[in-house]
Design an enzyme around this catalytic site. Structure first.
Site, PDB file in Angstrom:
ATOM      1  CB  CYS A  48      -1.028  -0.041   1.290  1.00 33.70           C
ATOM      2  SG  CYS A  48      -0.825   0.315   2.694  1.00 33.70           S
ATOM      3  CG  HIS A  53      -5.166   0.323   3.348  1.00 28.80           C
ATOM      4  ND1 HIS A  53      -4.204   0.084   2.700  1.00 28.80           N
ATOM      5  CD2 HIS A  53      -5.969   1.372   2.563  1.00 28.80           C
ATOM      6  CE1 HIS A  53      -4.904   0.588   1.393  1.00 28.80           C
ATOM      7  NE2 HIS A  53      -5.637   0.850   1.357  1.00 28.80           N
ATOM      8  CG  ASP A 103      -6.831   2.411  -1.060  1.00 29.64           C
ATOM      9  OD1 ASP A 103      -5.449   2.196  -1.615  1.00 29.64           O
ATOM     10  OD2 ASP A 103      -7.339   2.157  -0.462  1.00 29.64           O
TER      11      ASP A 103
END
Length: 262
Positions: free
Chosen positions: A73, A111, A126
């Site tokens: 991420c 995250h 994202d």
């Protein structure tokens, strides 16, 4: 060295460079189609995955674009938000806690993702969430937004906002919760160093330390996700899941998700 032209060529993007909603959608989707999620380089690190959270766009560009590897991420987020900033988008880093199998949310810093402020609205950006989730930015709004047969919306839940996803003909389900507060990379460094004493990390950290290999990639009409041997294909409003028991089939799917058979 980070290079915008090379990055756009890797994405196969040939559109205009104006910071518009349509261009943001295409850039987001193309990143997810051409730069896979791959935690195999980091799976054994546990909470030390955050050690290089501030390594910088040059480092992430070298691994994910120049060398063509997948990432996790903060690598995806760091790379993509640099591209957006270079193109004139108003982008900032935020954090979210992911919904687990027990319907409980993880710690707020579990995250990393970003938001873009555009035309008076905030958009969730994202490209580094394994999924299944959205492949194009989602406006922070309770309005229902459709992608590939799936519906998305953002609703309030106490002090948090919650991204929800609904497959065709099924109920809404939370993906993760977040706030729009801009975050500092030093907050994630505190996790890696053990300075962050959030009790949620006691169980979330154990899940990370399990070292399960995760691979993911979007395609034109959906997403692919491989968690361990569990293989999910999300398209046309349906999540199709099966277990890959045979090693040769598993290895073939890994190559496909990572675009190594292209």
């Amino acid at each position: 060295m980070f290079d915008t032209e090379t990055y756009l060529k890797h994405l196969g993007y040939t559109g205009t460079l104006e910071p518009t909603a349509d261009n943001l959608r295409e850039l987001h989707k193309r990143h997810m189609m051409t730069v896979p999620f791959d935690n195999s380089r980091n799976a054994a690190k546990g909470l030390a995955i955050w050690d290089d959270v501030d390594a910088g766009a040059d480092h992430f560009f070298q691994a994910l674009i120049a060398e063509g590897r997948g990432g996790i991420c903060h690598e995806h987020c760091g790379l993509f938000r640099t591209l957006l900033a270079e193109l004139g988008y108003d982008v900032k880093v935020i954090a979210s806690g992911v919904r687990g199998a027990n319907d409980q949310f993880g710690p707020d810093l579990e995250h990393m993702l970003a938001t873009v402020r555009l035309a008076g609205a905030d958009w969730l950006v994202d490209v580094g969430f394994a999924g299944p989730s959205f492949t194009e930015p989602v406006r922070v709004s309770e309005d229902v937004q459709e992608q590939n047969g799936f519906a998305y919306r953002v609703v309030e839940d106490g002090a948090h906002l919650v991204l929800q996803r609904r497959p065709g003909g099924r109920d809404w389900q939370a993906v993760y919760r977040f706030t729009l507060r801009e975050r500092e990379l030093s907050e994630w460094k505190a996790i890696a160093s053990g300075e962050n004493d959030d009790p949620y990390w006691h169980w979330a950290g154990e899940m990370i330390r399990a070292g399960t290999l995760i691979y993911g990639r979007a395609y034109e009409t959906g997403q692919l996700l491989l968690v361990g041997r569990r293989y999910l294909r999300a398209e046309d409003g349906s999540d199709h899941t099966r277990v890959l028991a045979k090693t040769d089939e598993y290895e073939s799917v890994v190559r496909h998700v990572l675009r190594q058979d292209a």
